[in-house]
Motif scaffolding. Structure first.
Motif, PDB file in Angstrom:
ATOM      1  N   LYS A   1       7.790 -19.056  30.594  1.00 39.84           N
ATOM      2  CA  LYS A   1       7.213 -19.115  29.141  1.00 39.84           C
ATOM      3  C   LYS A   1       6.010 -20.217  29.449  1.00 39.84           C
TER       4      LYS A   1
ATOM      5  N   ASP B   1       3.333 -26.117  21.838  1.00 39.43           N
ATOM      6  CA  ASP B   1       3.833 -25.461  20.676  1.00 39.43           C
ATOM      7  C   ASP B   1       4.038 -26.397  19.201  1.00 39.43           C
TER       8      ASP B   1
ATOM      9  N   LYS C   1       6.514 -27.881  13.331  1.00 39.77           N
ATOM     10  CA  LYS C   1       7.740 -29.042  13.729  1.00 39.77           C
ATOM     11  C   LYS C   1       7.251 -30.490  13.175  1.00 39.77           C
TER      12      LYS C   1
ATOM     13  N   MET D   1       5.877 -31.515  23.511  1.00 36.99           N
ATOM     14  CA  MET D   1       5.693 -29.973  23.501  1.00 36.99           C
ATOM     15  C   MET D   1       4.389 -29.399  24.428  1.00 36.99           C
TER      16      MET D   1
ATOM     17  N   ASP E   1       5.901 -27.258  26.992  1.00 37.67           N
ATOM     18  CA  ASP E   1       6.440 -25.613  26.549  1.00 37.67           C
ATOM     19  C   ASP E   1       6.148 -24.720  27.417  1.00 37.67           C
TER      20      ASP E   1
ATOM     21  N   ASN F   1      11.159 -16.780  12.012  1.00 37.89           N
ATOM     22  CA  ASN F   1      10.784 -18.588  12.110  1.00 37.89           C
ATOM     23  C   ASN F   1       9.759 -18.460  13.263  1.00 37.89           C
TER      24      ASN F   1
ATOM     25  N   ASP G   1       8.679 -20.717  14.849  1.00 42.36           N
ATOM     26  CA  ASP G   1       8.793 -21.734  15.809  1.00 42.36           C
ATOM     27  C   ASP G   1       9.893 -21.008  16.948  1.00 42.36           C
TER      28      ASP G   1
ATOM     29  N   GLU H   1       8.952 -18.881  19.060  1.00 40.84           N
ATOM     30  CA  GLU H   1       7.920 -18.134  19.423  1.00 40.84           C
ATOM     31  C   GLU H   1       8.088 -17.659  20.982  1.00 40.84           C
TER      32      GLU H   1
ATOM     33  N   ARG I   1      10.674 -16.554  22.622  1.00 43.93           N
ATOM     34  CA  ARG I   1      11.330 -15.273  22.720  1.00 43.93           C
ATOM     35  C   ARG I   1      10.250 -14.113  22.769  1.00 43.93           C
TER      36      ARG I   1
ATOM     37  N   THR J   1      11.759 -23.330  28.606  1.00 41.77           N
ATOM     38  CA  THR J   1      12.016 -24.225  27.477  1.00 41.77           C
ATOM     39  C   THR J   1      12.428 -23.585  26.305  1.00 41.77           C
ATOM     40  N   LEU J   2      13.390 -23.036  26.120  1.00 43.49           N
ATOM     41  CA  LEU J   2      13.170 -21.913  24.915  1.00 43.49           C
ATOM     42  C   LEU J   2      14.297 -22.545  23.742  1.00 43.49           C
ATOM     43  N   THR J   3      15.115 -23.090  23.787  1.00 37.78           N
ATOM     44  CA  THR J   3      15.824 -23.739  22.641  1.00 37.78           C
ATOM     45  C   THR J   3      16.331 -25.204  22.726  1.00 37.78           C
ATOM     46  N   GLY J   4      16.290 -25.994  21.697  1.00 33.13           N
ATOM     47  CA  GLY J   4      16.757 -27.020  21.507  1.00 33.13           C
ATOM     48  C   GLY J   4      18.353 -27.211  21.494  1.00 33.13           C
TER      49      GLY J   4
ATOM     50  N   ILE K   1      15.379 -14.719  14.917  1.00 34.80           N
ATOM     51  CA  ILE K   1      16.277 -15.894  15.046  1.00 34.80           C
ATOM     52  C   ILE K   1      17.608 -15.415  14.582  1.00 34.80           C
TER      53      ILE K   1
ATOM     54  N   ALA L   1      15.063 -26.284  28.736  1.00 40.72           N
ATOM     55  CA  ALA L   1      14.593 -27.141  27.549  1.00 40.72           C
ATOM     56  C   ALA L   1      14.901 -28.456  27.726  1.00 40.72           C
TER      57      ALA L   1
END
Ligand code: BES
Ligand code: ZN
Ligand code: ZN
Length: 473
Positions: free
Chosen positions: A242, A247, A254, A262, A265, A322, A324, A326, A328, A351-354, A412, A440
């Motif tokens: 990625k 981001d 955000k 970010m 990212d 969403n 955010d 993005e 994916r 760094t895909l998801t919190g 999402i 992430a």
């Protein structure tokens, strides 16, 4: 630089690795030094620094009760301690004298070299920040430098990855990232092809184009190839990273507190670049392709918005709920693009998801995929190099959350299992053996973290280099 030497010159600094206190007798120390070292070690310490100002001697006592992987990690951390303690002393050379297992030597080299890294480009006085240490001499009777060469290549690769992560958007737009990739390719020997906005549009990479619409900077799609003649494989290993150069979240902006960091990212992309550089430098006999889709994600005038329906590179339609989510979107296009290589295995890093950080913590990578055997291998190597992985399941039930009433997929899922629904989304675009690494958590540190440093860590480069090294053997 790490290099071999066959003799330790006692007027230089040195680190001695021992696995038994008694071995201290085998170290060339003066009587005073010996007494001091014995006293410190008797005090349950496992690290001694004899500071004579013109040189420093370090003694590392490995804890024989721990398992090998933990011992290696302890040694890497001692490498960090050495770098910290010699900061004021301006030492340029350190010898490593090992009275235990050979792996310990390389772990110490790694710990020292990775700790030496700093991102100093933007300081007015760079020299003042830079570590004085110039060379590590590995004292050995052997003249075969293969292992040292591999390690030097690997360290350079980690540095490349960290540099890329640490650059802010003010310097590193998607185009700049691609230029860096070209530069590093020329320097290390892998081939590059950069697709520009026009080419991305004519390929109909709908995900990448959608995310890029809010930006004033054009997207890029970088292709890296390392195809040596002596490759052990027909079908290539493909790595997808990625490359979100910043981001903001886009229209789903955000809040502050979540924007800072970010620039990281693009860490997945950075790792792929660092890995390609290391492989090429080390001339590993294995065919590898790297793909990095890149853009920033911003709420510009023409930004994509929630409820947009996007047709992706492979024809799948996606309802954006969403902006955010993005990563994916751009990875999906790259994963579908990867099919054309008829790959042996595809590994993506993002760094895909919190949610992955919530699930497995800051220091751990969440791994998912459809190839249990390769995942097991990666997990073991994860302990070996201390870039640990925890597997999350990709059961089909999770896919329910991605059902849309107007398109093939939503971008999402629901409230829970966010790292997994992101993985399920990506899975839709694969038809080959595939592993997804959600980095992430470990990609970036805000506090100094031993030899991982501060800022970009380059996580994944050491893991995947070792993985490929084992394949190539
Ligand atoms: N880049 C972020 C994920 C991230 C979070 C990376 C923290 C590094 C540290 C990603 O694009 C994102 O924003 N994900 C969303 C997904 C959500 C909207 C489904 C998230 O995790 O909140
Ligand atoms: Zn995002
Ligand atoms: Zn993102």
């Amino acid at each position: 630089m790490i290099q071999l030497t066959n003799k330790y010159l006692t007027d230089e600094s040195a680190a001695f690795i021992i696995s038994d206190k008694k071995q201290i007798k085998d170290i060339q120390l003066s009587k005073v030094e010996m007494n001091f070292a014995e006293k410190v070690l008797d005090n349950k310490a496992n690290f001694v620094h004899i500071n004579s100002f013109y040189k420093s001697l370090f003694i590392l006592l490995v804890n024989s009760e721990k398992d090998e992987f933990t011992q290696l990690e302890d040694i890497r951390k001692s490498g960090n301690r050495i770098i910290t303690e010699i900061k004021e002393l301006k030492l340029e050379t350190i010898n490593i004298v090992n009275l235990g297992s050979e792996n310990f030597t390389y772990a110490l080299c790694e710990g020292i070299m990775l700790s030496k890294y700093g991102f100093h480009k933007y300081f007015k006085d760079k020299a003042e920040k830079t570590s004085s240490l110039k060379e590590i001499k590995v004292v050995s009777s052997s003249t075969d430098s293969t292992k040292v060469d591999l390690l030097n290549a690997l360290i350079e690769g980690v540095y490349n990855a960290r540099d890329i992560v640490n650059e802010p958007l003010s310097f590193m737009t998607a185009q700049k990232l691609s230029q860096e990739i070209e530069r590093i390719g020329k320097e290390t020997g892998f081939k590059t092809e950069i697709l520009d906005k026009k080419q991305i549009e004519s390929l109909k990479m709908g995900g990448l184009i959608a995310v890029n619409r809010g930006s004033i900077h054009p997207p890029t799609f970088s292709i890296m190839r390392w195809e040596p003649e002596n490759a052990i494989n027909e079908k290539p290993y493909v790595f997808v990273g990625k490359g979100l150069v910043f981001d903001t979240g886009g229209i789903n902006l955000k809040p502050s507190g979540y924007l800072e960091t970010m620039k990281c990212d693009k860490a997945g992309g950075a790792t792929v670049v660092g890995l390609m550089a290391a492989i090429a430098k080390a001339k590993l006999p294995i065919k590898v392709i790297g793909l990095v889709p890149a853009t920033d994600n911003r709420p510009g005038n023409d930004a994509y918005v929630p409820e947009d329906i996007i047709t992706m590179f492979d024809g799948t339609t996606v309802e954006v709920l969403n902006t955010d989510a993005e990563g994916r979107m751009i990875l999906a296009d790259a994963l579908a693009y990867a099919k054309k290589y008829k790959p042996q295995l595809v590994i993506d890093l993002a760094t895909l998801t919190g949610a992955a950080v919530v699930a497995v913590g800051e220091n751990t990578t969440a791994v998912m995929g459809n190839t249990p055997k390769e995942i097991e291998k990666l997990k073991t190597i994860g302990f070996e190099v201390w870039e640990k992985l925890v597997e999350l399941p990709l059961w089909d039930e999770y896919k329910e959350q991605l059902k849309s009433s107007v398109a093939d997929l939503k971008n999402i899922g629901g409230k829970y299992a966010g790292a997994i629904t992101a993985g399920k989304f990506l899975e839709h675009f694969t038809d080959y053996d595939w592993i997804h690494l959600d980095i992430a958590g470990p990609a970036f540190t805000e506090k100094d973290d031993s030899y991982r440093g501060i800022g970009g860590t380059g996580v994944g480069v050491r893991l995947l280099f070792e993985f490929l090294k084992q394949k190539a053997n």
